[in-house]
Design an enzyme around this catalytic site. Structure first.
Site, short mmCIF file in Angstrom:
data_model
loop_
_atom_site.label_atom_id
_atom_site.label_comp_id
_atom_site.label_asym_id
_atom_site.label_seq_id
_atom_site.Cartn_x
_atom_site.Cartn_y
_atom_site.Cartn_z
CG ASP A 170 -4.02 -4.35 -9.08
OD1 ASP A 170 -4.25 -5.03 -8.32
OD2 ASP A 170 -3.57 -5.03 -10.14
CD GLU A 200 -5.51 -2.97 -2.36
OE1 GLU A 200 -5.98 -4.63 -3.45
OE2 GLU A 200 -4.44 -2.88 -2.61
CG ASP A 230 -6.98 -7.90 -2.82
OD1 ASP A 230 -6.85 -7.22 -3.97
OD2 ASP A 230 -6.36 -7.72 -1.70
CB ILE A 271 -4.99 -8.12 -8.72
CG1 ILE A 271 -5.88 -8.28 -10.34
CG2 ILE A 271 -3.74 -9.29 -8.99
CD1 ILE A 271 -4.48 -8.28 -10.89
CG ASP A 272 -4.78 -11.08 -1.98
OD1 ASP A 272 -4.39 -9.66 -1.42
OD2 ASP A 272 -4.92 -11.99 -0.83
CB THR A 313 -0.48 -6.79 -7.15
OG1 THR A 313 -1.71 -6.32 -6.66
CG2 THR A 313 -0.13 -6.14 -7.96
CG HIS A 343 3.02 -8.31 2.58
ND1 HIS A 343 2.82 -8.52 1.32
CD2 HIS A 343 3.46 -7.06 2.50
CE1 HIS A 343 2.73 -7.50 0.52
NE2 HIS A 343 3.09 -6.55 0.69
CB SER A 358 -2.95 -13.86 -3.03
OG SER A 358 -2.46 -15.07 -3.56
CE LYS A 413 0.13 -15.59 2.66
NZ LYS A 413 -0.08 -15.06 1.73
NE ARG A 462 -1.96 -10.53 6.10
CZ ARG A 462 -1.26 -10.87 4.67
NH1 ARG A 462 -0.93 -11.70 4.22
NH2 ARG A 462 -0.72 -9.42 3.87
CG ASP A 509 -5.20 -8.09 2.14
OD1 ASP A 509 -5.20 -8.14 0.52
OD2 ASP A 509 -4.85 -6.68 2.17
N1 A3P Z 1 2.99 -3.83 5.93
C1 A3P Z 1 1.54 -5.18 5.66
N2 A3P Z 1 1.44 -6.09 6.09
C2 A3P Z 1 1.09 -7.23 6.63
N3 A3P Z 1 -0.01 -7.01 4.59
C3 A3P Z 1 0.92 -5.86 4.21
C4 A3P Z 1 1.67 -4.81 4.08
N4 A3P Z 1 1.52 -3.85 3.19
C5 A3P Z 1 0.31 -4.27 2.39
N5 A3P Z 1 -0.48 -5.91 2.96
C6 A3P Z 1 -1.17 -6.52 2.29
O1 A3P Z 1 -0.98 -7.96 1.42
C7 A3P Z 1 -1.43 -8.31 0.90
C8 A3P Z 1 -0.39 -9.25 0.06
O2 A3P Z 1 -0.72 -10.63 0.80
P1 A3P Z 1 0.73 -11.31 1.06
O3 A3P Z 1 1.71 -10.40 1.22
O4 A3P Z 1 -0.18 -12.61 1.59
O5 A3P Z 1 0.32 -11.76 -0.23
C9 A3P Z 1 -1.23 -7.13 -0.28
O6 A3P Z 1 -2.91 -7.01 -0.87
P2 A3P Z 1 -2.72 -6.44 -2.72
O7 A3P Z 1 -1.96 -7.48 -3.16
O8 A3P Z 1 -4.48 -6.87 -2.55
O9 A3P Z 1 -2.34 -4.69 -2.51
C10 A3P Z 1 -1.59 -5.71 1.14
O10 A3P Z 1 -2.96 -5.60 0.88
MG MG Z 2 -5.30 -7.89 -1.26
MG MG Z 3 -2.75 -3.41 -3.32
MG MG Z 4 -4.85 -6.30 -3.67
#
Ligand code: A3P
Ligand code: MG
Ligand code: MG
Ligand code: MG
Length: 409
Positions: free
Chosen positions: A102, A125, A190, A192-193, A195, A297, A321, A324, A338, A351
Site C-alpha cells: 500500500d 488513503e 487507493d 491497494i483497495d 488490502t 464491509h 475491492s 466488483k 454494498r 474506494d
Molecule cells: N465498515 C465498513 N463498511 C464499508 N466499507 C468499509 C468498512 N470498513 C472498511 N471498509 C472499506 O472497505 C474497503 C474494501 O472493500 P471491499 O470489502 O469491497 O473489498 C476497504 O478498502 P481498503 O482495503 O483500501 O482499506 C475499506 O476502506
Molecule cells: Mg479501499
Molecule cells: Mg485500507
Molecule cells: Mg486501500
C-alpha cells in the site's frame, strides 16, 4: 502650377463615391463571410451534438494516459509484494491492515502525479507517520520502491523516473493529505483497495480517479488478479488460484463522456485497449450479483434479501475491492450491492471514485441506497451517501426499490 497640384490631390466627388462604394463592398463581404462561418459552426454542432463536449473532454486524454501508466507501474510493485510471504503488514488506528505494498504503490503514483500535474491536489488513503517512527519498515519500503520501473525507459521517464530518496518517498506519501471538496482538480487514490483480499490471496485493485469541481472525470483501475478475458465468468474471477496464472492482470479506465476500456496489464508501455460495456439484461431475475468478501464491509444478509426480492436465485459472487465495479462494467456480472453494516460508517471517496465512473461509462448506474448519485464533493468521505447500489441503467430503479423495501426506507 499651384492650381494643377491642388487639382490632383483634392479628390473629386466621383472618386469619393467610388471609395465609399468599394469600402461598403469590402465591409459587407466581411460580414457575409463571418455569418457564413458562424452558421456552418452551429450547423456542425447540430450535426455533431457532442462536438463541444468532445473538445472539452479531449483535455483529459493526458490525465487518462498518466493515470493508466502510473497505475500500471504501481501494479508491478503490488504484484511483487503479493507473491512474497511477508508483506510488512501493520495495523492502522482503525484496526484495518496496511502493507508495504500500500505504502509503496502510493509513493509511486503520487510521484507520477506530482511530476505531470504539479498543481493538483491528492486525496490518498495512506499517510507516512507510522513509517517515520518505524525506520526498519520505512527502509524496507524504500528498498522495494527504488527498484520499480517500467521496462520502457521513456514511459518510466514520463512518470518522473525513480524517486530521489527514502526521505522524499515519505514526504511524497504525505502529499495525499488533501481535504478534498467541491472545487479544483483533486485526485482520489487507493493504492491497494481490498488490502484484506490482497493478504488473503484474493482480489485487490490499484485505484485512481480525477475529480474536477467535485465531479469524477477520469478513472483508472489496475486489477492484477482478474482474468484478462473480459468474457471470463465472475466465478472464475474470485479466488487466489487464478492469481498465479499468466492470463491475469487487467487495466481499466474511463473518461467522462468517452466510454470505458480494458487492456491487459504489462510491465512496459500500455497495451492496446478495447471498449467495455455492461451486458444487456432483459430479465432482472437472470442477473448475477456480486458483493464484498468481508462481512464487516457490507451487510451480506440484506444483500441476499434484495437479490431474492428481485427473483435472483443464484448465490452472490464475492470479490474484494473495486474489482466488483470492474467486473460488472465488462459484463462479467450485473449488479453490485454494498448495503451498510453500520449506520454511521462513511464510505471513502478513494474506494469508489474510479469504479463509479467506470460503471457509468459502461452503461450502468451507481447510486446509494436511497437512489442518489454518489457525491464526491463532500471531502474525503461520501458524507452525503449511504451504501452503494450499481446495476444496468434500465434496472436501477427496480434494484433501488428492492433495497428500500428490504431496508424499510
Ligand atoms: N465498515 C465498513 N463498511 C464499508 N466499507 C468499509 C468498512 N470498513 C472498511 N471498509 C472499506 O472497505 C474497503 C474494501 O472493500 P471491499 O470489502 O469491497 O473489498 C476497504 O478498502 P481498503 O482495503 O483500501 O482499506 C475499506 O476502506
Ligand atoms: Mg479501499
Ligand atoms: Mg485500507
Ligand atoms: Mg486501500
Amino acid at each position: 502650377m499651384k492650381h494643377t497640384t491642388a487639382h490632383r490631390t483634392d479628390p473629386s466627388p466621383r472618386s469619393y463615391l467610388f471609395r465609399f462604394v468599394s469600402r461598403l463592398l469590402i465591409c459587407s463581404t466581411l460580414i457575409l463571410a463571418l455569418s457564413v462561418a458562424l452558421k456552418s459552426r452551429s450547423r456542425l454542432s447540430l450535426l455533431l451534438p457532442h462536438f463541444s463536449t468532445k473538445v472539452e473532454t479531449m483535455a483529459y486524454q493526458q490525465e487518462r494516459f498518466i493515470a493508466e501508466l502510473a497505475v500500471q507501474r504501481a501494479c508491478l510493485l503490488t504484484q511483487k509484494v503479493f507473491f512474497e510471504k511477508a508483506k510488512g503488514t501493520v495495523s492502522k488506528d482503525d484496526k484495518s491492515p496496511v502493507t508495504i505494498g500500500d505504502f509503496g504503490a502510493q509513493a509511486l503514483i503520487i510521484s507520477a502525479i506530482r511530476k505531470n500535474f504539479p498543481n493538483d491536489e491528492i486525496v490518498a488513503e495512506e499517510e507516512a507517520s507510522s513509517l517515520r517512527e518505524d525506520k526498519d519498515l520505512s527502509a524496507e519500503i524504500w528498498r522495494l520502491v527504488k527498484d520499480i520501473k517500467l521496462d520502457d525507459e521513456e514511459s518510466d521517464n514520463i512518470l518522473g523516473g525513480p524517486l530521489a530518496s527514502e526521505q522524499s518517498m515519505l514526504d511524497i506519501i504525505d502529499n495525499g493529505n488533501s481535504a478534498g471538496g467541491a472545487s479544483g482538480r483533486i485526485w482520489a487514490l487507493d493504492p491497494i483497495d481490498g488490502t484484506k483480499g490482497f493478504l488473503r490471496g484474493g482480489q485487490y485493485a490499484v485505484c485512481l480517479g480525477l475529480m474536477v469541481d467535485g465531479d469524477v472525470k477520469v478513472g483508472a483501475i489496475g486489477t492484477p488478479n482478474l482474468p484478462v478475458d473480459d468474457a471470463a465468468s465472475l466465478d472464475a474471477s474470485t479466488g487466489a488460484q487464478q492469481a498465479a496464472t499468466t492470463a491475469n492482470g487487467v487495466l481499466f479506465s474511463a473518461v467522462l463522456g468517452e466510454g470505458a476500456t480494458s487492456r491487459p496489464l504489462t510491465s512496459s508501455t500500455l497495451a492496446a485497449s478495447k471498449p467495455i460495456s455492461m451486458r444487456p439484461v432483459s430479465n432482472i431475475s437472470d442477473a448475477v450479483f456480486c458483493e464484498g468478501v468481508e462481512a464487516a464491509h457490507s451487510a451480506q444478509g440484506d444483500n441476499a434479501a434484495v437479490a431474492q426480492l428481485l427473483g435472483i436465485t443464484a448465490p452472490s459472487v464475492r470479490l474484494d475491492s473495486q474489482a466488483k465495479y470492474c467486473s460488472i462494467a465488462r459484463g462479467a456480472g450485473d449488479i453490485y450491492l454494498r448495503l451498510p453494516v453500520k449506520k454511521d460508517y462513511q464510505e471513502k471517496i478513494w474506494d469508489h471514485a474510479a469504479g463509479d465512473l467506470l460503471v457509468r461509462e459502461a452503461g450502468g448506474q451507481v447510486t446509494d441506497i436511497y437512489g442518489n448519485r454518489l457525491d464526491f464533493s463532500k471531502g474525503r468521505t461520501l458524507a452525503a451517501n449511504k451504501g452503494v447500489v450499481a446495476s444496468p441503467k434500465a434496472h436501477q430503479d427496480a434494484v433501488v426499490g428492492a433495497v428500500k423495501s428490504v431496508l424499510k426506507l
